[in-house]
Design a protein around this motif. Structure first.
Motif, mmCIF file in Angstrom:
data_model
loop_
_atom_site.group_PDB
_atom_site.id
_atom_site.type_symbol
_atom_site.label_atom_id
_atom_site.label_comp_id
_atom_site.label_asym_id
_atom_site.label_seq_id
_atom_site.Cartn_x
_atom_site.Cartn_y
_atom_site.Cartn_z
ATOM 1 N N GLY A 162 47.401 49.674 15.880
ATOM 2 C CA GLY A 162 46.504 48.947 16.742
ATOM 3 C C GLY A 162 46.589 49.428 18.183
ATOM 4 O O GLY A 162 47.340 50.333 18.550
ATOM 5 N N PRO A 163 45.741 48.792 19.025
ATOM 6 C CA PRO A 163 45.650 49.223 20.436
ATOM 7 C C PRO A 163 46.931 48.996 21.227
ATOM 8 O O PRO A 163 47.154 49.634 22.228
ATOM 9 N N ARG A 164 47.786 48.054 20.797
ATOM 10 C CA ARG A 164 49.008 47.790 21.557
ATOM 11 C C ARG A 164 49.956 48.986 21.522
ATOM 12 O O ARG A 164 50.769 49.150 22.437
ATOM 13 N N PHE A 165 49.879 49.824 20.463
ATOM 14 C CA PHE A 165 50.771 50.972 20.335
ATOM 15 C C PHE A 165 50.056 52.284 20.594
ATOM 16 O O PHE A 165 50.540 53.352 20.222
ATOM 17 N N LYS A 166 48.883 52.208 21.240
ATOM 18 C CA LYS A 166 48.117 53.428 21.487
ATOM 19 C C LYS A 166 48.853 54.362 22.441
ATOM 20 O O LYS A 166 48.922 55.569 22.224
ATOM 21 N N PRO B 234 48.453 37.909 11.272
ATOM 22 C CA PRO B 234 49.738 38.159 10.546
ATOM 23 C C PRO B 234 50.065 39.619 10.434
ATOM 24 O O PRO B 234 51.180 39.976 10.061
ATOM 25 N N THR B 235 49.119 40.519 10.708
ATOM 26 C CA THR B 235 49.387 41.956 10.583
ATOM 27 C C THR B 235 49.954 42.546 11.859
ATOM 28 O O THR B 235 50.327 43.723 11.880
ATOM 29 N N ALA B 236 49.957 41.788 12.909
ATOM 30 C CA ALA B 236 50.446 42.315 14.195
ATOM 31 C C ALA B 236 51.969 42.178 14.247
ATOM 32 O O ALA B 236 52.499 41.075 14.074
ATOM 33 N N PRO B 237 52.653 43.358 14.415
ATOM 34 C CA PRO B 237 54.123 43.266 14.512
ATOM 35 C C PRO B 237 54.511 42.680 15.872
ATOM 36 O O PRO B 237 53.828 42.949 16.856
ATOM 37 N N PRO B 238 55.600 41.892 15.987
ATOM 38 C CA PRO B 238 56.428 41.523 14.815
ATOM 39 C C PRO B 238 55.669 40.535 13.957
ATOM 40 O O PRO B 238 55.000 39.654 14.466
ATOM 41 N N TYR B 239 55.790 40.751 12.643
ATOM 42 C CA TYR B 239 54.984 39.981 11.711
ATOM 43 C C TYR B 239 55.409 38.539 11.726
ATOM 44 O O TYR B 239 56.600 38.215 11.699
ATOM 45 N N ASP B 240 54.396 37.697 11.781
ATOM 46 C CA ASP B 240 54.649 36.253 11.862
ATOM 47 C C ASP B 240 54.915 35.740 10.464
ATOM 48 O O ASP B 240 54.008 35.454 9.705
ATOM 49 N N SER B 241 56.165 35.739 10.074
ATOM 50 C CA SER B 241 56.535 35.311 8.717
ATOM 51 C C SER B 241 57.948 34.781 8.753
ATOM 52 O O SER B 241 58.631 34.826 9.768
ATOM 53 N N LEU B 242 58.361 34.300 7.624
ATOM 54 C CA LEU B 242 59.738 33.831 7.497
ATOM 55 C C LEU B 242 60.675 35.029 7.550
ATOM 56 O O LEU B 242 60.546 35.952 6.772
ATOM 57 N N LEU B 243 61.572 35.063 8.473
ATOM 58 C CA LEU B 243 62.463 36.204 8.680
ATOM 59 C C LEU B 243 63.790 35.922 7.995
ATOM 60 O O LEU B 243 64.461 34.930 8.298
ATOM 61 N N VAL B 244 64.142 36.794 7.079
ATOM 62 C CA VAL B 244 65.434 36.687 6.399
ATOM 63 C C VAL B 244 66.280 37.851 6.876
ATOM 64 O O VAL B 244 66.133 38.978 6.420
ATOM 65 N N LEU C 107 44.810 36.053 23.313
ATOM 66 C CA LEU C 107 46.085 35.406 22.986
ATOM 67 C C LEU C 107 45.987 34.656 21.674
ATOM 68 O O LEU C 107 46.885 34.722 20.823
ATOM 69 N N ARG C 108 44.871 33.925 21.505
ATOM 70 C CA ARG C 108 44.705 33.177 20.261
ATOM 71 C C ARG C 108 44.595 34.114 19.076
ATOM 72 O O ARG C 108 45.147 33.875 17.999
ATOM 73 N N ALA C 109 43.876 35.272 19.217
ATOM 74 C CA ALA C 109 43.747 36.232 18.113
ATOM 75 C C ALA C 109 45.084 36.837 17.757
ATOM 76 O O ALA C 109 45.413 37.028 16.581
ATOM 77 N N ALA C 110 45.894 37.172 18.729
ATOM 78 C CA ALA C 110 47.215 37.755 18.453
ATOM 79 C C ALA C 110 48.131 36.750 17.784
ATOM 80 O O ALA C 110 48.920 37.099 16.900
ATOM 81 N N ASP C 111 48.050 35.498 18.189
ATOM 82 C CA ASP C 111 48.906 34.480 17.574
ATOM 83 C C ASP C 111 48.531 34.237 16.124
ATOM 84 O O ASP C 111 49.396 33.926 15.285
ATOM 85 N N ASN C 112 47.226 34.411 15.778
ATOM 86 C CA ASN C 112 46.775 34.147 14.414
ATOM 87 C C ASN C 112 46.714 35.400 13.555
ATOM 88 O O ASN C 112 46.261 35.346 12.405
ATOM 89 N N GLU D 23 43.025 43.277 8.639
ATOM 90 C CA GLU D 23 43.443 43.070 10.017
ATOM 91 C C GLU D 23 42.477 42.128 10.722
ATOM 92 O O GLU D 23 41.285 42.130 10.468
ATOM 93 N N SER D 24 43.014 41.369 11.605
ATOM 94 C CA SER D 24 42.189 40.449 12.394
ATOM 95 C C SER D 24 41.361 41.236 13.390
ATOM 96 O O SER D 24 41.762 42.309 13.858
ATOM 97 N N GLN D 25 40.219 40.656 13.736
ATOM 98 C CA GLN D 25 39.325 41.286 14.709
ATOM 99 C C GLN D 25 39.580 40.666 16.085
ATOM 100 O O GLN D 25 39.467 39.463 16.285
ATOM 101 N N TYR D 26 40.004 41.539 17.015
ATOM 102 C CA TYR D 26 40.262 41.081 18.374
ATOM 103 C C TYR D 26 38.963 41.111 19.164
ATOM 104 O O TYR D 26 38.086 41.949 18.917
#
Length: 925
Positions: free
Chosen positions: A909-913, A866-876, A859-864, A836-839
């Protein structure tokens, strides 16, 4: 008996030229033949008295015309009746004795060229004048008439014998007479029985060969076909139906005789069939109602109108001879027989005097038309209505209803109806014979009154057109005469009642005071001091018979210069009178005053005072122009034209005197003035060069008044460098345009205000920066909106909709299928298996200035991450492969069983605390 009379003369115009004479218009093309198809000869009754009809005698001198267009053509005439013949000269003669003319005789005349196959025919009818049918038209009489006609027919008609053609005209005529057949008369409207035999046609050769007979022509084999037929073997000829003479009066048939092979045995013979007229048609009027008119008072014998009836029967016999008579007249006033009718022409005329429209305006007459020459026993009749209107003439003069009329009128009023003059006229209303015209013949020499006619009631409206004065005339006695627009009819005298008297009383009213002279004009010099008496502007009361007091007041005084004494009308000034005032127009000042009495009701009048102000020299002249410019170097054309204006009038204006003052001395040293004329002068430089700048030059101007007035005026002159044309250059104009003290002060004040505004703005910015640095953070870190769940809306029908299975959305227990999945293809609910990224960690007491940096770093940490939902990936979104633990989307439903474990929310993470705190409490909640 007819004896020694010419029947008919057929004028043969043989060889008539078809050309036209010189100088005349060409004639129409020539057409050979008879001029008429039918000739009627009426024989007078007196031709039968004591005379016998002898053979070879002429019966009538009337001629029918036959025109032959060839000069060499020889024409022969043949009669269809053996009793009559036609000679070569065209005259028709009797060939045997004729007993009488009790019945009309009708026969045909045929013209044929000797060497020409053409045939021309005409019909001749011989009748006795005034002849009546011998039998009454009863049932028995009608049958006798028919039987007599049937029995008079020839029983057998033989074909003519063959002859050799002769060379002379007599042999030709003899040959023709052999095959001429007497006419066959058939009565119309026969009752039959049908077919009815008419004649028998036979040939002398019928004993030797077999003969077949036939007939041709209109009525047999041509339209109207089928009326006549013939027995081909016996030769009997029949009529098959009743005939109508009004449809067809005659038939021309031809009889033929052929053998069994169709070969002609005999020459065709002509058969002439005449339909004998019967009185079977009533006279018919052209209109059922006729309208006519005659003037009242007409003399006997005056024509009124004409009625016309026609009869379809034979007009040469009594059947078609119509006679007229009047059956009735309504009303029977003044006598029952006011009109008569010509029995033959139908003309209606008056037979008696006494037609009066005022008594009877219309007559109704029933007219009867009867055939058989008016024989009521035998003839047929019909009726029509004649409406005779009696037209009006001016035979009744207008009469006034009373001998004397009266009325009242207030003085000084116009267009007032004093009284209505009533009149009676028995002529036709709203016509020139009825319309009244009124005239005043005496009692109004000044023309105060007129009389207008009311177009509806015909009354005379006596109207005031010129004001009357009670003090001059208290009453009027008028004589009025009334007449009509149209002149009276001849012999009608005017009535004594057409003249009447009118008495008019004038009512006294309170009249307003009147200024004798209005407007009143006086002359005064301007500048008279206040309190000066100008004039006495008094009014007079017209009511001489009533003592009333007149008072005065000011109504209009634009400059407020005057006042008026309310008792005697004396006018004095309250200020100086100035001719140059804006209220003075063309040296004239106007003021309006009111004069009123103490009558009941109160009356008032106005008067205008005009003051003509005489000019005095009280205005000094003023220099023109106020500004000018001149070149710094003296040039011939470098001059300034000056003049003056003076508000005074002649002779207190020009010519003007212009001069420069003696002090300061520099004025006369640098400038000079030269006189051009009485109103203009020129100002120019005295020295060759004057430094550029603005100079104020005083000029003394004096007028020509007595005594003259002077004025020291200033002219502002800009001295500037000039170009070769003598015009100020741009740099010179700027240099010459110096700034005054006031302009410099205004510029300095503007600069100070601008600097002050800049200084205040800098101080305000510094103070605002200090306040922002000293202000603590207003938001509690616990209330950071990033850690809150915001409930925007609630949708769902209840607990059942909230009972769903979230197990398919949970993180899968096995991550093998995720690890082995190709890079870049993941489910939306799959969490990447990476660190996980360190905020950034927010300090407990952050500095207000670091809030922006902290937000940007997070903001920059959240954008970078990849473990923060919604996951920043190719969505099929349509991927439902075997590796998904959720299976097919179609398996989703709204039910679930068992308790749900929400502890995994703590790992998000803290967003869902906050969400983990809400759902992770288990049964404690």
């Amino acid at each position: 008996m007819i004896a020694g009379c010419i029947l008919l003369a057929c004028s043969v115009l043989v060889g008539a030229s078809s050309g036209s004479r010189a100088g005349q218009p060409p004639k129409p093309p020539c057409r050979p033949g008879f001029s008429q198809n039918f000739y009627t000869v009426i024989v007078p009754r007196d031709a039968l008295h004591g005379q016998s009809i002898l053979k070879d005698t002429t019966v009538s001198s009337k001629r029918v015309k036959f025109e032959d267009c060839q000069r060499s053509r020889e024409v022969g005439f043949v009669s269809s009746d053996p009793s009559f013949s036609v000679r070569p000269d065209g005259s028709v003669y009797t060939e045997q004795e004729v007993a009488n003319l009790s019945e009309p005789v009708q026969f045909m005349v045929t013209a044929r060229g000797l060497h020409d196959p053409h045939i021309w025919e005409t019909t001749v009818k011989l009748a006795l004048a005034g002849h009546l049918h011998p039998l009454p038209l009863t049932k028995i009489g009608f049958e006798e008439m028919l039987s007599r006609v049937w029995e008079s027919q020839p029983r057998v008609i033989k074909f003519s014998r063959r002859h050799q053609r002769g060379s002379s005209a007599n042999s030709l005529r003899r040959q023709k007479r052999d095959w001429v057949i007497p006419p066959i008369n058939v009565p119309e409207n026969s009752r039959g029985p049908f077919p009815h035999m008419l004649v028998r046609i036979r040939s002398d050769q019928d004993k030797d060969v077999g003969i077949r007979y036939s007939i041709t022509g209109a009525g047999a084999d041509q339209p109207p076909s089928g009326i006549y037929n013939i027995d081909p073997i016996s030769g009997n000829m029949f009529v098959t139906q009743p005939l109508d003479r009004e449809e067809r009066a005659s038939f021309h048939l031809r009889a033929h005789a052929v053998d069994m092979n169709g070969n002609q045995v005999e020459n065709p013979i002509d058969l002439y069939i005449y339909v004998i007229d019967m009185n079977d048609n009533r006279p018919e009027f052209q209109n059922q109602v006729y309208n006519g008119s005659v003037a009242e008072g007409s003399k006997p014998g005056s024509s009124v109108m004409q009625v016309t009836a026609t009869d379809s029967d034979d007009s040469t016999t009594a059947n078609g001879m119509v006679r007229y008579r009047i059956l009735s007249q309504t009303p029977h006033s003044p006598i029952p027989n006011m009109f008569t009718i010509n029995s033959e022409t139908g003309d209606i005329v008056t037979v008696a005097a006494g037609l009066d429209r005022e008594k009877v305006s219309q007559y109704t007459i029933i007219v009867q038309a009867t055939d058989m020459e008016g024989n009521l026993n035998f003839g047929l009749s019909n009726t029509a209505t004649a409406l005779i209107s009696i037209t009006d003439i001016n035979d009744n003069p207008p009469e006034l209803t009373v001998r004397t009329f009266s009325g009242e009128v207030p003085e000084n009023k116009v267009n007032v109806v004093v009284t209505n003059l009533t009149v009676v006229d028995r002529d036709q209303p709203h016509s020139p014979n009825w319309n009244a015209v009124y005239r005043i013949v005496s009692g109004d020499p000044s023309g105060h009154f007129t009389i207008r006619t009311n177009p509806i009631t015909n009354e005379g409206m006596l109207t005031v057109v010129k004001p009357v004065d009670f003090e001059m005339n208290r009453a009027f006695m008028l004589t009025v005469v009334v007449s009509n627009q149209a002149h009276l009819a001849s012999g009608i005298q005017s009535s004594l009642q057409s003249t009447a008297g009118v008495t008019i009383s004038v009512q006294d009213v309170n009249e307003p005071p009147v200024f004798p002279v209005n407007p009143k004009t006086i002359r005064f010099e301007e500048g008279v001091p206040a309190g000066t008496t100008l004039t006495v502007f008094a009014a007079q009361d017209p009511d001489h018979f009533i003592h009333q007091i007149v008072r005065y007041s000011k109504l209009s005084d634009p400059a407020n210069w005057l006042k008026i004494n309310r008792t005697n009308g004396q006018i004095t000034t309250m200020a100086l009178l100035d001719r140059e005032s804006m209220y003075v127009k063309n040296n004239m000042y106007e003021a309006t005053f009111l004069a009123y009495d103490n009558g009941s009701p109160q009356a008032s009048g106005t008067g205008t005072l005009q003051i003509y102000l005489i000019d005095v020299n009280d205005n000094a002249p003023v220099l023109i122009p106020k500004e000018a410019q001149i070149c710094e170097r003296a040039r011939p054309n470098s001059r300034i034209n000056i003049t003056a204006s003076d508000a005074d009038a002649e002779p207190n204006v020009g010519p003007f005197v212009f001069e420069l003052p003696s002090f300061p001395a520099s004025i006369r040293r640098n400038w000079t003035i030269s006189r051009l004329n009485g109103d203009y002068a020129q100002l120019r430089l005295r020295i060759p060069y004057l430094e550029a700048g603005v100079y104020v030059i005083p000029v003394i101007v004096s007028d020509s008044g007595n005594p003259p007035l002077s004025n020291r005026s200033m002219i502002r002159i800009k001295v500037c460098p000039c170009d070769n044309n003598g015009d100020c250059s741009a740099t010179g104009a700027v240099a010459a345009a110096g700034l005054g003290t006031g302009a410099i002060i205004a510029i300095l004040i503007c600069i100070i205000i601008l600097l002050s505004m800049v200084l205040l703005f800098v101080v305000w910015m510094k103070r605002r920066e200090k306040e922002r640095q000293a202000k603590p953070l207003l938001i509690d870190p616990e209330d950071d909106v990033r850690d809150n769940i915001l409930k925007y809306d609630e949708e769902g029908g209840g607990e059942e909709d909230q009972d769903y299975d979230l197990s398919q959305l949970q993180q899968p227990e096995s991550l093998d299928h995720i690890i082995s999945k190709p890079t870049g293809v993941r489910r939306v609910d799959e969490r990447p298996v990476i660190a996980e990224s360190q905020y950034p960690i927010r300090p407990s007491v952050p500095h207000p200035g670091d809030i922006g940096d902290f937000i940007n770093d997070g903001l920059r940490a959240a954008d970078n991450d990849p473990t923060a939902p919604p996951y920043d990936s190719l969505l099929v979104f349509d991927y439902e492969g075997s590796g998904s633990t959720a299976g097919s989307v179609s398996s989703l439903n709204s039910t679930s069983s068992g308790d749900q474990d929400y502890d995994y929310l703590n790992d998000w993470g803290p967003r869902f605390k906050k969400l983990a705190d809400l759902y992770g409490g288990g049964e404690d909640d």
